[in-house]
Enzyme design. Sequence first.
Site: not given
Ligand code: NAP
Length: 294
Positions: A10, A100-101, A124
């Site tokens: 991710g 998350t926020d 979410y």
């Molecule tokens: N993105 C934002 O703006 C944001 C903001 C605040 C907090 N966060 C938090 O930060 C963290 C990282 O976010 P990110 O944006 O880096 O997420 P991301 O880019 O969506 O990456 C998540 C990864 O987890 C994998 N995944 C999903 N479901 C899974 C499962 N059941 N088992 C194993 N792997 C799985 C995904 O694979 P696939 O792609 O193949 O599904 C992807 O590689 C998360 O906890 C998110 O809630 C994100």
Amino acid sequence: MKLLMLGCAGILGRALRKELAASHDLRARDLVDYDIRDPAAFAADLDRERPQAVINAAAYTQVDKAESEPELALAINADAPGRLAAACCSRNILFIHLGTDYIFDGRLGRPYREDDPPGPLNLYGQSKLEGELAVRAASPELHLIIRSSWLFGAGGRSFVQTMLDKYRAGERRFRVVNDQRGRPTYAPDLARAIGVGLATGLRGTYHVANPGAVTWYEFAGEIFRAAGVAGEVEIVPVGSEEFKAPARRPRNSVLDTARFEAATGLVLPPHRDALARFLAEAGPQDPGSIGARP
Ligand SMILES: NC(=O)c1ccc[n+]([C@@H]2O[C@H](COP(=O)([O-])OP(=O)(O)OC[C@H]3O[C@@H](n4cnc5c(N)ncnc54)[C@H](OP(=O)(O)O)[C@@H]3O)[C@@H](O)[C@H]2O)c1
């Protein structure tokens, strides 16, 4: 330190891999290895690798889609992290989790501190809040929850990527929401903060984000300016209700990061600097090239 990371493909996972691989013995996993909803696969991995800490960067992150897939979002974001944390706790392994926020309702008139009451407006946010609660309950002493916001970086969907992709596809007029305010955060900077948090021995819940609060509309302007194409685009501010996204979002989800900064001495650079670094580091085929002329 020996670390096991989940979600390594991710946005944050890729950045964590780069940040931590040089200084730690890092084992990285994603969905191709096993599903985090599979406790037996995770337990077997823990017993094989015997890490000192697990970092869970895996999550269901599609905010709008979660509204129509609540069971899946809750299984990945709420149930699985609790079980992962319990498996770690019983083996005396630190569990590091991301929050998350979007757990906040956005009605507070100041940036959100760690102990402000949550009130998620969308599924979410609800799933992520339940995940936090499950992690705390399963491993009261041996967890670190880092809440962040508005992530951007290489290798995944983000607002920055969406804006640049649309520009590349020929779009020049952008309607962008101007009544939601947050702190855009660059994944490599967040990864560095997680590394520092780990080295400092932090436990509990902390907010981490790049300084600089903006609306999505203001952020869009910064993105196109940083890419050198601001003169070519028109950005039109719109209200959330006009945009009609399936998931409601908080108007103010600005995170107060003072607690993390005081505990570690680390203040991340402003997100505008991070944006310039992202565009410069992305390479010739990526967003950095969008302003280039043949
Ligand atoms: N993105 C934002 O703006 C944001 C903001 C605040 C907090 N966060 C938090 O930060 C963290 C990282 O976010 P990110 O944006 O880096 O997420 P991301 O880019 O969506 O990456 C998540 C990864 O987890 C994998 N995944 C999903 N479901 C899974 C499962 N059941 N088992 C194993 N792997 C799985 C995904 O694979 P696939 O792609 O193949 O599904 C992807 O590689 C998360 O906890 C998110 O809630 C994100």
